[in-house]
Design a protein around this motif. Sequence first.
Motif, PDB file in Angstrom:
ATOM      1  N   GLU A  75       0.744  -1.165  -0.055  1.00  0.00           N
ATOM      2  CA  GLU A  75       0.072  -0.018  -0.025  1.00  0.00           C
ATOM      3  C   GLU A  75       1.000   1.441  -0.021  1.00  0.00           C
ATOM      4  OE1 GLU A  75      -3.293   2.077   2.936  1.00  0.00           O
ATOM      5  OE2 GLU A  75      -3.174  -0.165   2.674  1.00  0.00           O
ATOM      6  N   VAL A  76       1.888   1.094   0.806  1.00  0.00           N
ATOM      7  CA  VAL A  76       2.736   2.449   0.806  1.00  0.00           C
ATOM      8  C   VAL A  76       3.539   2.572  -0.477  1.00  0.00           C
ATOM      9  CG1 VAL A  76       4.634   3.328   1.678  1.00  0.00           C
ATOM     10  CG2 VAL A  76       3.186   2.322   3.451  1.00  0.00           C
ATOM     11  N   GLU A  77       4.024   1.450  -1.134  1.00  0.00           N
ATOM     12  CA  GLU A  77       4.838   1.550  -2.270  1.00  0.00           C
ATOM     13  C   GLU A  77       3.702   2.178  -3.535  1.00  0.00           C
ATOM     14  OE1 GLU A  77       7.904   0.701  -3.258  1.00  0.00           O
ATOM     15  OE2 GLU A  77       8.483  -0.169  -1.387  1.00  0.00           O
ATOM     16  N   ALA A  78       2.481   1.610  -3.393  1.00  0.00           N
ATOM     17  CA  ALA A  78       1.703   2.147  -4.376  1.00  0.00           C
ATOM     18  C   ALA A  78       1.161   3.595  -4.383  1.00  0.00           C
ATOM     19  CB  ALA A  78       0.168   1.216  -4.296  1.00  0.00           C
ATOM     20  N   LYS A  79       0.992   3.847  -3.246  1.00  0.00           N
ATOM     21  CA  LYS A  79       0.877   5.398  -2.787  1.00  0.00           C
ATOM     22  C   LYS A  79       2.004   6.433  -3.277  1.00  0.00           C
ATOM     23  CE  LYS A  79      -0.151   8.556   1.140  1.00  0.00           C
ATOM     24  NZ  LYS A  79      -0.507   8.720   2.392  1.00  0.00           N
ATOM     25  N   PHE A  80       3.172   5.950  -3.037  1.00  0.00           N
ATOM     26  CA  PHE A  80       4.410   6.883  -3.423  1.00  0.00           C
ATOM     27  C   PHE A  80       4.616   6.684  -4.850  1.00  0.00           C
ATOM     28  CE2 PHE A  80       4.591   7.200   1.171  1.00  0.00           C
ATOM     29  CZ  PHE A  80       4.955   8.640   1.211  1.00  0.00           C
ATOM     30  N   ALA A  81       4.411   5.422  -5.108  1.00  0.00           N
ATOM     31  CA  ALA A  81       4.395   5.270  -6.835  1.00  0.00           C
ATOM     32  C   ALA A  81       3.774   6.176  -7.675  1.00  0.00           C
ATOM     33  CB  ALA A  81       4.269   3.872  -7.476  1.00  0.00           C
ATOM     34  N   ARG A  84       4.905   9.885  -7.245  1.00  0.00           N
ATOM     35  CA  ARG A  84       6.080   9.910  -8.137  1.00  0.00           C
ATOM     36  C   ARG A  84       5.503  10.288  -9.548  1.00  0.00           C
ATOM     37  NH1 ARG A  84       8.322   6.018  -4.933  1.00  0.00           N
ATOM     38  NH2 ARG A  84       7.718   4.328  -6.165  1.00  0.00           N
ATOM     39  N   ALA A  85       4.469   9.439 -10.028  1.00  0.00           N
ATOM     40  CA  ALA A  85       4.055   9.506 -11.479  1.00  0.00           C
ATOM     41  C   ALA A  85       3.167  10.976 -11.555  1.00  0.00           C
ATOM     42  CB  ALA A  85       2.939   8.455 -11.516  1.00  0.00           C
ATOM     43  N   LYS A  86       2.529  11.606 -10.623  1.00  0.00           N
ATOM     44  CA  LYS A  86       2.051  12.856 -10.725  1.00  0.00           C
ATOM     45  C   LYS A  86       2.848  13.800 -10.651  1.00  0.00           C
ATOM     46  CE  LYS A  86      -1.254  15.817  -7.987  1.00  0.00           C
ATOM     47  NZ  LYS A  86      -1.960  15.823  -7.037  1.00  0.00           N
TER      48      LYS A  86
END
Length: 95
Positions: A75-81, A84-86
């Motif tokens: 969940e943390v990885e997805a949130k920060f990915a 980063r994409a934004k």
Amino acid sequence: MPEATFTFRVDETLKNEFSSVAKARDRTGAQLLRDFMRDYVKQQQEAAEYDDWLRAKVERARASADAGNLVPTAEVEAKFAARRAKTRRRLDTSK
């Protein structure tokens, strides 16, 4: 406040240079040394307060983790990915 005498040894060249610099700033060496001492005490107090604050924050975080209040790694990885994409999209459109 009662005053006390603080005596210490210092190289004579350093003492003379310090006195000259103090005089050029219209201050005495004793005035500057008192200022330095006050500043040092204040810095140490602020550092101790910060250390106390940080220790308390870490302890609260540990207690929270021990109580099972954890966020799964995925969940943390997805949130920060997503963040980063934004940011990349925003940077790409600003060029």
